[in-house]
Design a protein around this motif. Structure first.
Motif, mmCIF file in Angstrom:
data_model
loop_
_atom_site.group_PDB
_atom_site.id
_atom_site.type_symbol
_atom_site.label_atom_id
_atom_site.label_comp_id
_atom_site.label_asym_id
_atom_site.label_seq_id
_atom_site.Cartn_x
_atom_site.Cartn_y
_atom_site.Cartn_z
ATOM 1 N N ASP A 1 9.619 19.217 30.948
ATOM 2 C CA ASP A 1 9.035 18.350 29.922
ATOM 3 C C ASP A 1 8.213 19.198 28.954
ATOM 4 O OD1 ASP A 1 8.487 16.014 28.611
ATOM 5 O OD2 ASP A 1 6.880 15.377 29.973
ATOM 6 N N LYS A 2 8.784 20.342 28.581
ATOM 7 C CA LYS A 2 8.015 21.314 27.807
ATOM 8 C C LYS A 2 7.578 20.794 26.434
ATOM 9 C CE LYS A 2 10.806 24.842 27.633
ATOM 10 N NZ LYS A 2 11.177 26.237 27.285
ATOM 11 N N ASP A 3 8.393 19.965 25.793
ATOM 12 C CA ASP A 3 8.011 19.446 24.475
ATOM 13 C C ASP A 3 6.712 18.649 24.548
ATOM 14 O OD1 ASP A 3 10.188 20.616 23.317
ATOM 15 O OD2 ASP A 3 11.430 18.807 23.356
ATOM 16 N N SER A 4 6.611 17.830 25.583
ATOM 17 C CA SER A 4 5.404 17.021 25.770
ATOM 18 C C SER A 4 4.199 17.905 26.065
ATOM 19 C CB SER A 4 5.618 16.026 26.912
ATOM 20 O OG SER A 4 4.429 15.323 27.189
ATOM 21 N N PHE A 5 4.383 18.900 26.933
ATOM 22 C CA PHE A 5 3.280 19.784 27.285
ATOM 23 C C PHE A 5 2.862 20.646 26.095
ATOM 24 C CE2 PHE A 5 4.431 18.800 31.694
ATOM 25 C CZ PHE A 5 3.181 18.694 32.272
ATOM 26 N N LEU A 6 3.830 21.098 25.305
ATOM 27 C CA LEU A 6 3.509 21.898 24.118
ATOM 28 C C LEU A 6 2.710 21.081 23.105
ATOM 29 C CD1 LEU A 6 6.826 23.909 23.631
ATOM 30 C CD2 LEU A 6 4.543 24.873 24.064
ATOM 31 N N THR A 7 3.064 19.802 22.963
ATOM 32 C CA THR A 7 2.327 18.918 22.056
ATOM 33 C C THR A 7 0.895 18.746 22.544
ATOM 34 O OG1 THR A 7 4.335 17.705 21.445
ATOM 35 C CG2 THR A 7 2.225 16.607 21.050
ATOM 36 N N THR A 8 0.745 18.521 23.855
ATOM 37 C CA THR A 8 -0.590 18.365 24.444
ATOM 38 C C THR A 8 -1.424 19.623 24.236
ATOM 39 O OG1 THR A 8 0.244 16.857 26.145
ATOM 40 C CG2 THR A 8 -1.861 17.939 26.587
ATOM 41 N N LEU A 9 -0.832 20.782 24.480
ATOM 42 C CA LEU A 9 -1.552 22.044 24.313
ATOM 43 C C LEU A 9 -1.951 22.264 22.857
ATOM 44 C CD1 LEU A 9 0.581 24.304 26.668
ATOM 45 C CD2 LEU A 9 -1.840 23.754 26.972
ATOM 46 N N ARG A 10 -1.036 21.931 21.936
ATOM 47 C CA ARG A 10 -1.340 22.100 20.513
ATOM 48 C C ARG A 10 -2.510 21.211 20.099
ATOM 49 N NH1 ARG A 10 3.230 20.518 18.404
ATOM 50 N NH2 ARG A 10 2.472 18.441 17.847
ATOM 51 N N ASP A 11 -2.494 19.958 20.582
ATOM 52 C CA ASP A 11 -3.585 19.024 20.270
ATOM 53 C C ASP A 11 -4.902 19.496 20.885
ATOM 54 O OD1 ASP A 11 -1.754 17.486 18.934
ATOM 55 O OD2 ASP A 11 -1.529 15.993 20.530
ATOM 56 N N ASN A 12 -4.822 20.020 22.108
ATOM 57 C CA ASN A 12 -6.033 20.490 22.787
ATOM 58 C C ASN A 12 -6.636 21.707 22.096
ATOM 59 O OD1 ASN A 12 -5.750 18.478 24.658
ATOM 60 N ND2 ASN A 12 -4.969 19.785 26.291
ATOM 61 N N ILE A 13 -5.765 22.608 21.640
ATOM 62 C CA ILE A 13 -6.245 23.790 20.917
ATOM 63 C C ILE A 13 -6.955 23.365 19.643
ATOM 64 C CG2 ILE A 13 -5.534 25.841 19.611
ATOM 65 C CD1 ILE A 13 -3.343 26.271 21.717
ATOM 66 N N ILE B 1 -2.496 18.303 43.658
ATOM 67 C CA ILE B 1 -2.791 18.286 42.225
ATOM 68 C C ILE B 1 -2.945 19.736 41.780
ATOM 69 C CG2 ILE B 1 -4.395 17.598 40.410
ATOM 70 C CD1 ILE B 1 -5.088 15.140 41.994
ATOM 71 N N VAL B 2 -2.043 20.172 40.920
ATOM 72 C CA VAL B 2 -2.041 21.556 40.443
ATOM 73 C C VAL B 2 -2.663 21.605 39.054
ATOM 74 C CG1 VAL B 2 -0.621 23.559 39.887
ATOM 75 C CG2 VAL B 2 0.047 22.047 41.777
ATOM 76 N N GLU B 3 -3.739 22.384 38.949
ATOM 77 C CA GLU B 3 -4.440 22.524 37.664
ATOM 78 C C GLU B 3 -4.122 23.893 37.068
ATOM 79 O OE1 GLU B 3 -9.022 22.970 36.067
ATOM 80 O OE2 GLU B 3 -8.628 21.617 37.770
ATOM 81 N N PHE B 4 -3.576 23.875 35.858
ATOM 82 C CA PHE B 4 -3.245 25.114 35.163
ATOM 83 C C PHE B 4 -4.478 25.655 34.442
ATOM 84 C CE2 PHE B 4 0.793 23.230 35.955
ATOM 85 C CZ PHE B 4 1.734 24.241 35.941
ATOM 86 N N LYS B 5 -4.494 26.952 34.180
ATOM 87 C CA LYS B 5 -5.625 27.566 33.485
ATOM 88 C C LYS B 5 -5.779 27.039 32.067
ATOM 89 C CE LYS B 5 -5.772 31.785 36.213
ATOM 90 N NZ LYS B 5 -5.710 33.261 36.252
ATOM 91 N N SER B 6 -4.712 26.481 31.551
ATOM 92 C CA SER B 6 -4.744 25.908 30.199
ATOM 93 C C SER B 6 -5.417 24.539 30.183
ATOM 94 C CB SER B 6 -3.317 25.764 29.662
ATOM 95 O OG SER B 6 -2.565 24.909 30.519
ATOM 96 N N GLY B 7 -5.711 23.977 31.380
ATOM 97 C CA GLY B 7 -6.385 22.692 31.441
ATOM 98 C C GLY B 7 -5.478 21.532 31.813
ATOM 99 N N VAL B 8 -4.150 21.669 31.677
ATOM 100 C CA VAL B 8 -3.240 20.589 32.026
ATOM 101 C C VAL B 8 -3.071 20.527 33.553
ATOM 102 C CG1 VAL B 8 -1.970 20.769 29.844
ATOM 103 C CG2 VAL B 8 -1.163 22.024 31.837
#
Length: 229
Positions: A100-112, A216-223
């Motif tokens: 689901d990389k498109d969704s995660f990339l959108t989330t990361l872009r918004d978070n940045i 629950i796996v937490e990534f260093k990016s926050g997701v």
């Protein structure tokens, strides 16, 4: 390479971090395994510890909540998990982000975009300007033998405020780097992971919380990603 240097620096920082348990006990880094200080009990909040089991000649490596291994004052019946299971969970979590990389990339872009905040730059400039004024005022008061406690107190307060803003700004910069690294990985990785990759885990994963019915796996990016297993 720069990427490897950053990973080494982050690992050195990780080894200096002290985990504070729910009981207030401080636990320093005591194991060089990838999962040390990464695997946490979702039930009581304690760390998990690596244990070698030998059950009637059948050897295995498992991770158990510290509350089940020593007297922490906390009752916990958290499950024991095979190391191989945790490895597979992390592979699954990473593959979920890739699927689901498109969704995660959108989330990361918004978070940045949210993290980027220029207000701190202006605040620091204002503090520096005011500190210069107070230093000048303090010198004048000193030569006239006047009471300058009030000015001195404001200088100390502003210095503390400046240090706090600088720390918050550094934390934001670090988070932006982690988000950018996760984005770069998602864009570059075209296929799902076929097997466990320790270097990748060290690079991407911050924490794994173990519950009775899920991880629950937490990534260093926050997701975060939930893995039912």
């Amino acid at each position: 390479p720069k990427e490897l240097f950053m990973q080494v620096q982050e690992e050195l920082v990780r080894r200096r971090v002290v985990h504070v348990s729910p009981t207030g006990k401080k636990r320093s880094f005591s194991c060089n395994h990838c999962f040390a200080q990464m695997v946490v009990c979702g039930e009581c909040g304690e760390l998990y510890r690596r244990v070698h089991w030998n059950n009637h000649g059948c050897k295995s490596i498992v991770w158990r909540c510290i509350s089940r291994l020593e007297n922490t004052g906390l009752f916990c019946d958290a499950r024991t998990v095979l190391e191989s299971t945790i490895e597979q969970v992390l592979v699954t979590a990473i593959n979920q982000t890739l699927c689901d990389k498109d969704s995660f990339l959108t989330t990361l872009r918004d978070n940045i975009a949210t993290v980027i905040n220029r207000e701190s730059d202006k605040a620091l400039a204002d503090i520096d300007k005011r500190l210069e004024e107070l230093q000048t005022e303090l010198l004048k008061l000193a030569t006239s033998n006047a009471d300058y406690d009030k000015v001195g107190d404001e200088i100390h307060r502003l210095r503390d405020q400046k240090q706090k803003i600088q720390l918050e700004s550094a934390n934001r910069d670090e988070l932006k780097k982690r988000m950018a690294d996760m984005s770069a990985f998602l864009k570059k990785q075209s296929a799902a992971l076929a097997e466990y990759d320790e270097q990748l885990i060290r690079r991407l994963i911050e924490k794994v919380s173990i519950y009775e019915d899920k991880f629950i796996v937490e990534f260093k990016s926050g997701v975060t990603v939930d893995v039912n297993k």
